[in-house]
Structures are given as structure tokens and as C-alpha cells.
Motif scaffolding. Structure first.
Motif, mmCIF file in Angstrom:
data_model
loop_
_atom_site.group_PDB
_atom_site.id
_atom_site.type_symbol
_atom_site.label_atom_id
_atom_site.label_comp_id
_atom_site.label_asym_id
_atom_site.label_seq_id
_atom_site.Cartn_x
_atom_site.Cartn_y
_atom_site.Cartn_z
ATOM 1 N N THR A 223 1.972 16.844 -21.724
ATOM 2 C CA THR A 223 1.066 15.835 -22.282
ATOM 3 C C THR A 223 1.809 15.051 -23.417
ATOM 4 O O THR A 223 1.074 14.077 -23.833
ATOM 5 C CB THR A 223 -0.428 16.394 -22.378
ATOM 6 O OG1 THR A 223 -0.074 17.210 -23.470
ATOM 7 C CG2 THR A 223 -1.102 16.791 -21.142
ATOM 8 N N TRP A 242 -3.625 10.976 -22.531
ATOM 9 C CA TRP A 242 -4.715 11.477 -22.665
ATOM 10 C C TRP A 242 -5.998 10.538 -21.952
ATOM 11 O O TRP A 242 -5.922 9.549 -22.385
ATOM 12 C CB TRP A 242 -5.386 12.129 -24.168
ATOM 13 C CG TRP A 242 -5.590 11.133 -25.031
ATOM 14 C CD1 TRP A 242 -4.400 10.266 -25.597
ATOM 15 C CD2 TRP A 242 -6.694 10.137 -25.207
ATOM 16 N NE1 TRP A 242 -4.838 9.276 -26.533
ATOM 17 C CE2 TRP A 242 -6.369 9.309 -26.207
ATOM 18 C CE3 TRP A 242 -8.136 10.397 -24.966
ATOM 19 C CZ2 TRP A 242 -7.367 8.425 -26.949
ATOM 20 C CZ3 TRP A 242 -9.087 9.501 -25.508
ATOM 21 C CH2 TRP A 242 -8.850 8.629 -26.516
ATOM 22 N N ASP A 243 -6.731 10.905 -20.936
ATOM 23 C CA ASP A 243 -7.851 10.530 -20.696
ATOM 24 C C ASP A 243 -7.460 9.125 -20.111
ATOM 25 O O ASP A 243 -8.354 8.086 -20.650
ATOM 26 C CB ASP A 243 -8.960 10.461 -21.540
ATOM 27 C CG ASP A 243 -10.315 10.136 -20.936
ATOM 28 O OD1 ASP A 243 -10.583 10.188 -19.779
ATOM 29 O OD2 ASP A 243 -11.240 9.756 -21.635
ATOM 30 N N ARG A 245 -5.247 6.799 -21.323
ATOM 31 C CA ARG A 245 -4.707 6.161 -22.619
ATOM 32 C C ARG A 245 -3.157 6.950 -22.878
ATOM 33 O O ARG A 245 -3.042 8.030 -22.632
ATOM 34 C CB ARG A 245 -5.656 6.220 -23.452
ATOM 35 C CG ARG A 245 -7.190 6.010 -23.443
ATOM 36 C CD ARG A 245 -7.176 4.538 -23.358
ATOM 37 N NE ARG A 245 -6.829 3.616 -24.610
ATOM 38 C CZ ARG A 245 -7.244 2.610 -24.882
ATOM 39 N NH1 ARG A 245 -7.728 1.691 -23.813
ATOM 40 N NH2 ARG A 245 -6.815 1.835 -26.015
#
Length: 264
Positions: A223, A242-243, A245
Motif C-alpha cells: 500500500t 488508500w480508499d 486516493r
């Protein structure tokens, strides 16, 4: 009209590396033709124009030839200008854009962290002329709406590549990214060529890493990756996914400060 101008080397902690961007601070925007004139006169990959927008800032980005919807390194440079020179007591800044939503940048130690929308690339057929333009056959080709991404076998191939800018300019995307697994402690390396935008090779490209980060994080099962753009100037970007973005973290080094004289 007189306006402050700053030139900042982005994605580097030393002068004459990373990607230089001009940042012009305005009260209001002049017409688009004048903004383009200023960017052409600066003759850098990007010029960012800032205007106050309530408690935030409006931002626009121009290459020497066109306006673009998003630019990472000029946003990073603009963050340095706002958070170091104009409003040094702020912990973060929100930039309002025409096409890319609101972009929030926060301080992080000696650097800044930009919160950008992810732009995951999709597998694509190699367009006719791509291998000839690059001088090498990619092992895979991906695409975003604006770029082709040519995946090569090794970082050495990326670093030594000598593409044909005229041939790249004839492809049906605005630019071509070449990338490969990293070396020298980096997770991936890349270079970016966009002659149709007036940028034969961009030294360090934040926006391109909105596509590279999803690809390499997925491929490596991570990540967070440390990426290096292997242009002659070179620069590194810490990327976090993340998410939907991408956080892009880097440092800036100021080069000059002055004023420009323009009419509207």
C-alpha cells in the motif's frame, strides 16, 4: 499588473534536481491567453497560477502550450509557496481546481503530502508505432485517458531509453510513461514523455504516479511504495494508496523569487 513569482524545484531536497515549477500569485485571473503567454515565457514544464478563494486557493496549471487538468509537481511547489511564504502558520492548504476537485496538501516534517484521486490504468493493446517510438518492445502496455504506460523488464532499460519525441507525439494519447521494477532501493522507476503538451521529457511527474501507484502497489502487494523518476534531474516520490486516493509525498527546494510585469 505586478505579480509575485516563485520558481521551486519539486520532489527534491537539493537545487537543480527534481522538477522546476513556476508559481504565480494573482488577485484575479487575467484572460486565458495571457496565462498561456506567461507559461510560455517561463518555458518550464508547468506554471501554476494561484488566486485567493475564500480561505482557500484556486489553482490552474499551464505547460508552455496548453492548460492541463492536474499537475502534481506544480501543486507541490504551490504548497511550498503558500505554507512557507504566504501563510506559514497553516498546517495545510486546500486548492480548488476546475477539473480535479479539491486537493488538500499538508505539512509532514520537512516535506508535504498531497491527497490526489487515484487513476488506475487498464491493460491496453500496444498502439501502432509505440515500440518504434521507444526503441524497445514493452512487456506490457497499460493506458489512462491521457497516457500510455509501457512496462519494461528492468530499471536499466528505463534509465538508458532514448525515445523518438516526434514519434511519441503522433500517438493517440497525450504522453507515454515507461516504467519497470525499481533498483537502488526504489520499488519502481519511470520516465515520462509528453511532446504534444510541449514537454519532451518531464523531470518528475506527480500526476503520473496517480496511475503508477495503483499499478505497482497491486503488483507488489503493497500500500506504500517509494518511486523514482529517472530523468536527467531525477526525483523521488513516496506514494501511499488508500480508499481510491493516492498520497504523494515529497520535498521542495526554492530557487528564485521575484515579480512579473503583465497586462491583462
Amino acid at each position: 499588473m505586478r505579480a509575485p513569482i516563485y520558481q521551486v524545484d519539486a520532489f527534491t531536497d537539493r537545487l537543480f534536481a527534481g522538477n522546476p515549477a513556476a508559481v504565480v500569485v494573482l488577485d484575479t485571473y487575467p484572460d486565458d491567453a495571457r496565462l498561456q503567454d506567461i507559461a510560455a515565457e517561463n518555458n518550464l514544464a508547468e506554471t501554476a497560477f494561484l488566486c485567493p478563494d475564500g480561505g482557500d486557493w484556486s489553482i490552474r496549471w499551464f505547460t508552455p502550450t496548453i492548460e492541463v487538468p492536474l499537475c502534481g509537481h506544480a501543486t507541490l511547489a504551490s504548497s511550498w509557496v503558500v505554507l512557507t511564504v504566504l501563510q506559514p502558520d497553516r498546517p495545510d492548504v486546500r486548492f480548488r481546481t476546475r477539473q480535479s476537485g479539491d486537493l488538500v496538501v499538508r505539512r509532514d516534517g520537512a516535506g508535504f503530502v498531497m491527497d490526489f484521486p487515484a487513476n488506475p490504468p487498464v491493460p491496453a493493446e500496444a498502439p501502432s508505432g509505440l515500440a518504434r517510438a521507444l526503441g524497445i518492445d514493452p512487456v506490457a502496455v497499460l493506458a489512462t485517458p491521457r497516457q500510455y504506460i509501457a512496462v519494461l523488464e528492468s530499471a536499466g532499460q528505463v534509465r538508458s531509453l532514448r525515445p523518438d519525441p516526434e514519434a511519441i507525439g503522433k500517438l493517440d494519447r497525450r504522453g507515454v510513461v515507461v516504467t519497470a521494477p525499481g533498483d537502488r532501493g526504489y520499488d519502481c522507476v519511470s520516465r515520462y514523455f509528453a511532446p504534444r503538451d510541449g514537454i519532451p521529457e518531464d523531470p518528475v511527474t506527480g500526476g503520473v504516479h496517480c496511475a503508477l501507484a495503483p499499478y505497482w502497489c497491486g503488483r507488489l502487494g503493497k500500500t506504500e511504495i517509494l518511486a523514482y523518476q529517472a530523468s536527467a534531474r531525477g526525483g523521488e516520490i513516496l506514494c501511499r494508496l488508500w480508499d481510491g486516493r493516492v498520497e504523494l509525498q515529497g520535498r521542495c527546494t526554492p530557487y528564485l523569487e521575484g515579480r512579473i510585469e503583465i497586462d491583462r
